[in-house]
Design a protein around this motif. Sequence first.
Motif, mmCIF file in Angstrom:
data_model
loop_
_atom_site.group_PDB
_atom_site.id
_atom_site.type_symbol
_atom_site.label_atom_id
_atom_site.label_comp_id
_atom_site.label_asym_id
_atom_site.label_seq_id
_atom_site.Cartn_x
_atom_site.Cartn_y
_atom_site.Cartn_z
ATOM 1 N N ALA A 1 0.692 -1.053 -0.047
ATOM 2 C CA ALA A 1 0.132 0.086 -0.313
ATOM 3 C C ALA A 1 0.878 1.480 -0.104
ATOM 4 C CB ALA A 1 -1.080 0.006 1.482
ATOM 5 N N TRP A 2 0.255 2.188 -0.698
ATOM 6 C CA TRP A 2 0.858 3.422 -1.079
ATOM 7 C C TRP A 2 -0.100 5.072 -0.451
ATOM 8 C CZ3 TRP A 2 1.310 -0.250 -4.530
ATOM 9 C CH2 TRP A 2 2.783 -0.846 -4.803
ATOM 10 N N ARG A 3 0.547 5.883 -0.041
ATOM 11 C CA ARG A 3 -0.580 6.805 0.402
ATOM 12 C C ARG A 3 -1.427 6.696 -1.416
ATOM 13 N NH1 ARG A 3 -1.525 7.420 4.542
ATOM 14 N NH2 ARG A 3 0.038 6.922 5.632
ATOM 15 N N TYR A 4 -2.274 7.299 -0.918
ATOM 16 C CA TYR A 4 -3.224 7.396 -2.262
ATOM 17 C C TYR A 4 -3.175 9.334 -2.149
ATOM 18 C CZ TYR A 4 -7.865 8.213 -4.680
ATOM 19 O OH TYR A 4 -8.942 7.805 -5.383
ATOM 20 N N GLN A 5 -2.790 9.761 -3.117
ATOM 21 C CA GLN A 5 -2.254 11.363 -3.531
ATOM 22 C C GLN A 5 -2.217 11.420 -4.926
ATOM 23 O OE1 GLN A 5 1.608 11.381 -2.714
ATOM 24 N NE2 GLN A 5 2.139 11.360 -4.437
ATOM 25 N N SER A 6 -3.632 12.982 -5.132
ATOM 26 C CA SER A 6 -3.661 13.986 -6.367
ATOM 27 C C SER A 6 -2.848 13.558 -6.767
ATOM 28 C CB SER A 6 -4.496 14.675 -5.615
ATOM 29 O OG SER A 6 -3.996 15.927 -6.780
ATOM 30 N N SER A 7 -2.283 13.676 -8.040
ATOM 31 C CA SER A 7 -1.409 14.168 -8.938
ATOM 32 C C SER A 7 -1.916 15.140 -10.000
ATOM 33 C CB SER A 7 -1.346 12.941 -10.593
ATOM 34 O OG SER A 7 -0.252 13.091 -11.268
ATOM 35 N N ALA A 14 -2.369 18.804 -14.902
ATOM 36 C CA ALA A 14 -2.222 19.370 -15.927
ATOM 37 C C ALA A 14 -2.229 19.023 -17.034
ATOM 38 C CB ALA A 14 -0.811 20.211 -15.542
ATOM 39 N N VAL A 15 -2.209 17.453 -17.427
ATOM 40 C CA VAL A 15 -2.102 17.297 -18.566
ATOM 41 C C VAL A 15 -3.760 16.337 -19.650
ATOM 42 C CG1 VAL A 15 -1.125 15.126 -20.597
ATOM 43 C CG2 VAL A 15 -0.243 16.437 -18.910
ATOM 44 N N PHE A 16 -3.819 15.652 -18.011
ATOM 45 C CA PHE A 16 -4.881 14.868 -18.727
ATOM 46 C C PHE A 16 -6.749 16.744 -18.896
ATOM 47 C CE2 PHE A 16 -4.880 10.963 -16.343
ATOM 48 C CZ PHE A 16 -3.824 10.592 -17.149
ATOM 49 N N PRO A 17 -7.449 15.985 -19.167
ATOM 50 C CA PRO A 17 -8.173 16.851 -19.964
ATOM 51 C C PRO A 17 -9.445 18.589 -18.397
ATOM 52 C CG PRO A 17 -9.338 14.897 -20.606
ATOM 53 C CD PRO A 17 -7.757 14.829 -19.663
ATOM 54 N N VAL A 36 6.527 8.793 -20.383
ATOM 55 C CA VAL A 36 5.505 8.240 -19.012
ATOM 56 C C VAL A 36 5.159 8.595 -18.144
ATOM 57 C CG1 VAL A 36 5.878 6.025 -18.173
ATOM 58 C CG2 VAL A 36 7.449 6.558 -20.325
ATOM 59 N N PHE A 37 3.907 8.453 -18.013
ATOM 60 C CA PHE A 37 2.717 8.625 -16.987
ATOM 61 C C PHE A 37 3.693 8.461 -15.913
ATOM 62 C CE2 PHE A 37 0.025 10.271 -19.710
ATOM 63 C CZ PHE A 37 -0.904 11.347 -19.332
ATOM 64 N N THR A 38 4.012 7.048 -15.741
ATOM 65 C CA THR A 38 3.959 6.128 -14.546
ATOM 66 C C THR A 38 5.999 6.045 -13.457
ATOM 67 O OG1 THR A 38 2.685 4.657 -15.362
ATOM 68 C CG2 THR A 38 3.899 4.097 -13.588
ATOM 69 N N ASP A 39 5.231 6.172 -12.043
ATOM 70 C CA ASP A 39 6.598 6.580 -11.430
ATOM 71 C C ASP A 39 6.911 5.106 -11.576
ATOM 72 O OD1 ASP A 39 7.619 9.116 -12.220
ATOM 73 O OD2 ASP A 39 6.991 10.277 -10.790
ATOM 74 N N TYR A 40 7.913 4.564 -11.160
ATOM 75 C CA TYR A 40 7.958 2.798 -9.880
ATOM 76 C C TYR A 40 7.928 3.398 -8.344
ATOM 77 C CZ TYR A 40 9.258 -1.382 -8.709
ATOM 78 O OH TYR A 40 10.118 -2.547 -8.425
ATOM 79 N N SER A 41 7.425 2.323 -8.195
ATOM 80 C CA SER A 41 6.045 2.547 -7.027
ATOM 81 C C SER A 41 6.877 1.071 -5.919
ATOM 82 C CB SER A 41 4.846 2.154 -6.328
ATOM 83 O OG SER A 41 4.011 3.314 -6.725
ATOM 84 N N ALA A 50 -0.872 12.718 -28.450
ATOM 85 C CA ALA A 50 -0.912 13.436 -27.999
ATOM 86 C C ALA A 50 -1.302 14.154 -26.941
ATOM 87 C CB ALA A 50 -2.450 14.080 -28.641
ATOM 88 N N CYS A 51 -2.409 13.033 -25.627
ATOM 89 C CA CYS A 51 -1.374 13.364 -24.127
ATOM 90 C C CYS A 51 -0.085 12.976 -23.337
ATOM 91 C CB CYS A 51 -2.335 12.231 -23.927
ATOM 92 S SG CYS A 51 -2.853 12.596 -22.332
#
Lengths: 173, 173
Positions: A90-96, A101-104, B167-172, B155-156
Amino acid sequence: MALGASASLFLTLALPKVAAGAGQPAAAATSPVYGVRLPKGYRDWKLISVAQENGKNNDIRAILGNDIAVKAFRSGKRPFPDGTVIVRLAWRYQSSPRNDAVFPAPQSFVAGAPTNVQVSVKDSKRYVASGGWGYGQFENGHANQDEQLTRSCFACHTNLAQSADFVFTDYSR
Amino acid sequence: MALGASASLFLTLALPKVAAGAGQPAAAATSPVYGVRLPKGYRDWKLISVAQENGKNNDIRAILGNDIAVKAFRSGKRPFPDGTVIVRLAWRYQSSPRNDAVFPAPQSFVAGAPTNVQVSVKDSKRYVASGGWGYGQFENGHANQDEQLTRSCFACHTNLAQSADFVFTDYSR
């Protein structure tokens, strides 16, 4: 002299803590009650499913399993065979903000810092008093030594249906 | 005669659809634009991280990678080497009344039905026009043939920093 003895006692008691670094007690490898270890190489195991907890946990999680676990999850075999090991990360659930900024629209939540890792081990003989399951919680690779916390695992899992073999997670295809 | 020819043409065109079953067009194995396939055995790949999207997606997701991807994620190597394949699985993000009945408060969200699987393939020569990445989206194992949708991947992703190799994802850990 009294002061000297006291100082000596302090040093004796303090030494093991200093040896473990940063004033922490020596790290434990196994959980209380069950003697469960963090399995070697678990981070390479296959994915069972994902989940998210609000409230006090406020985490996002992944459930991995060893090969025995994955085979049972995929075939639907219950109860799980002895040797099944399930690991919940489990990891902290956090806003990105970066993703938002990239998503709609603001909508993206990602995994932050790790919180803890919980391990369930199936051994129907060794853990007969807890439905065949032994439990452990690990932080930074070390077994949490809180006995009450460790006992709370089964106290919660036992409320699940026996047909699920006291396991929360369903396999996600 | 004109009617006969027309009916014959109709049958000829319709036959592949019927052969594919349930009136659906024959399932495509590769994405448009990039020709990306769903990699064999990807469901056994190692976990990179997890995430959750609100809004239109309303999903919870896991990001898996092939061995080249995992090695690069773990070592922080950027840009990703050719041969990197990243697979993003997603499922409906849904409340779990079963878990909430067991937990101290309503707080549990789990993976529901699968939505789609998105695949990113690194090939700096073949995909030079899209930052070195080819993309595909798959539903029920079939490549989505919507060209506009497929072009929307880059495009995104292109709005991300080049230092992250798009790439969006960082390794956890």
